[in-house]
Write a protein that holds these residues in place. Sequence first.
Motif, PDB file in Angstrom:
ATOM      1  N   LEU A  39       0.827  -1.211   0.000  1.00 32.38           N
ATOM      2  CA  LEU A  39       0.000   0.000   0.000  1.00 32.38           C
ATOM      3  C   LEU A  39       0.861   1.261   0.000  1.00 32.38           C
ATOM      4  O   LEU A  39       0.505   2.259  -0.635  1.00 32.38           O
ATOM      5  CB  LEU A  39      -0.964  -0.002   1.191  1.00 32.38           C
ATOM      6  CG  LEU A  39      -2.137  -0.977   1.075  1.00 32.38           C
ATOM      7  CD1 LEU A  39      -2.935  -1.016   2.370  1.00 32.38           C
ATOM      8  CD2 LEU A  39      -3.039  -0.629  -0.109  1.00 32.38           C
ATOM      9  N   PHE A  42       1.995   1.610  -3.465  1.00 31.36           N
ATOM     10  CA  PHE A  42       0.850   2.068  -4.253  1.00 31.36           C
ATOM     11  C   PHE A  42       0.646   3.575  -4.102  1.00 31.36           C
ATOM     12  O   PHE A  42       0.451   4.285  -5.086  1.00 31.36           O
ATOM     13  CB  PHE A  42      -0.418   1.311  -3.831  1.00 31.36           C
ATOM     14  CG  PHE A  42      -1.661   1.788  -4.518  1.00 31.36           C
ATOM     15  CD1 PHE A  42      -1.903   1.452  -5.836  1.00 31.36           C
ATOM     16  CD2 PHE A  42      -2.578   2.586  -3.858  1.00 31.36           C
ATOM     17  CE1 PHE A  42      -3.046   1.897  -6.486  1.00 31.36           C
ATOM     18  CE2 PHE A  42      -3.716   3.040  -4.490  1.00 31.36           C
ATOM     19  CZ  PHE A  42      -3.947   2.690  -5.814  1.00 31.36           C
ATOM     20  N   PHE A  74      -3.119  -2.455  -7.509  1.00 33.09           N
ATOM     21  CA  PHE A  74      -3.927  -2.510  -6.284  1.00 33.09           C
ATOM     22  C   PHE A  74      -4.584  -3.889  -6.132  1.00 33.09           C
ATOM     23  O   PHE A  74      -4.540  -4.491  -5.060  1.00 33.09           O
ATOM     24  CB  PHE A  74      -4.972  -1.396  -6.348  1.00 33.09           C
ATOM     25  CG  PHE A  74      -5.944  -1.382  -5.208  1.00 33.09           C
ATOM     26  CD1 PHE A  74      -5.615  -0.799  -4.000  1.00 33.09           C
ATOM     27  CD2 PHE A  74      -7.203  -1.937  -5.354  1.00 33.09           C
ATOM     28  CE1 PHE A  74      -6.524  -0.775  -2.950  1.00 33.09           C
ATOM     29  CE2 PHE A  74      -8.115  -1.912  -4.314  1.00 33.09           C
ATOM     30  CZ  PHE A  74      -7.763  -1.333  -3.107  1.00 33.09           C
ATOM     31  N   GLN A 132     -10.115  -4.016   2.120  1.00 36.78           N
ATOM     32  CA  GLN A 132     -10.132  -3.865   0.656  1.00 36.78           C
ATOM     33  C   GLN A 132     -11.400  -3.158   0.203  1.00 36.78           C
ATOM     34  O   GLN A 132     -11.359  -2.301  -0.673  1.00 36.78           O
ATOM     35  CB  GLN A 132     -10.001  -5.199  -0.078  1.00 36.78           C
ATOM     36  CG  GLN A 132      -9.959  -4.966  -1.593  1.00 36.78           C
ATOM     37  CD  GLN A 132     -10.116  -6.197  -2.452  1.00 36.78           C
ATOM     38  OE1 GLN A 132     -10.015  -7.325  -1.991  1.00 36.78           O
ATOM     39  NE2 GLN A 132     -10.374  -5.969  -3.731  1.00 36.78           N
ATOM     40  N   ALA A 135     -10.960   0.444   0.925  1.00 35.92           N
ATOM     41  CA  ALA A 135      -9.953   0.985   0.003  1.00 35.92           C
ATOM     42  C   ALA A 135     -10.498   1.064  -1.422  1.00 35.92           C
ATOM     43  O   ALA A 135     -10.172   1.998  -2.162  1.00 35.92           O
ATOM     44  CB  ALA A 135      -8.688   0.133   0.044  1.00 35.92           C
TER      45      ALA A 135
END
Length: 171
Positions: A39, A42, A74, A132, A135
């Motif tokens: 993350l 990312f 992702f 998730q 996100a």
Amino acid sequence: MILRTVLRIIGSVTALVALYFLLPLNRSWSAVTVLVVGLLVFMGLVAFQVRSIIRSQFPGLRAVEALTTSVPFFLLLFAGTYVVMAAMSAGSFDGPLTHTDGLYFAVTVFATVGFGDVTAKSEAARLVVTGQMIADLVILGLAIKIIMGAVSRPRQPEGTGGAQPPEEIHH
């Protein structure tokens, strides 16, 4: 320019998918470490892409490229996390997860389809899946807004460090 962008997109996504399938995710890596480091990478990728969009002569094209590489990254990040979790604890999901299973599950969660053929069973797995889902909403809302906002911003010439030229004062 469009052909070059399409080729970069195909190359980037192909490299990401190949790396995902080549990584030995059945080892006892820490799923939390994989997810947190991924993350952070990312977020760095999105920040780099926003800066690149702002400086691009063709910001719309650059934004398409950013989205079509960020979203697969992702999804592959969560897919890898699910595979690692399943390998670490047999009770995390309703069965073992292959790389394909992990990717399939991550995409079904992202698409909010939820067929029910792969389900999170442990509290840890359910927390990661919930993470998730949250996100996903952030990606679909905030990240797309940031990237599209960068497209509509006035372009900054390279080497200015983001400094805007002073505006003229009219009396």
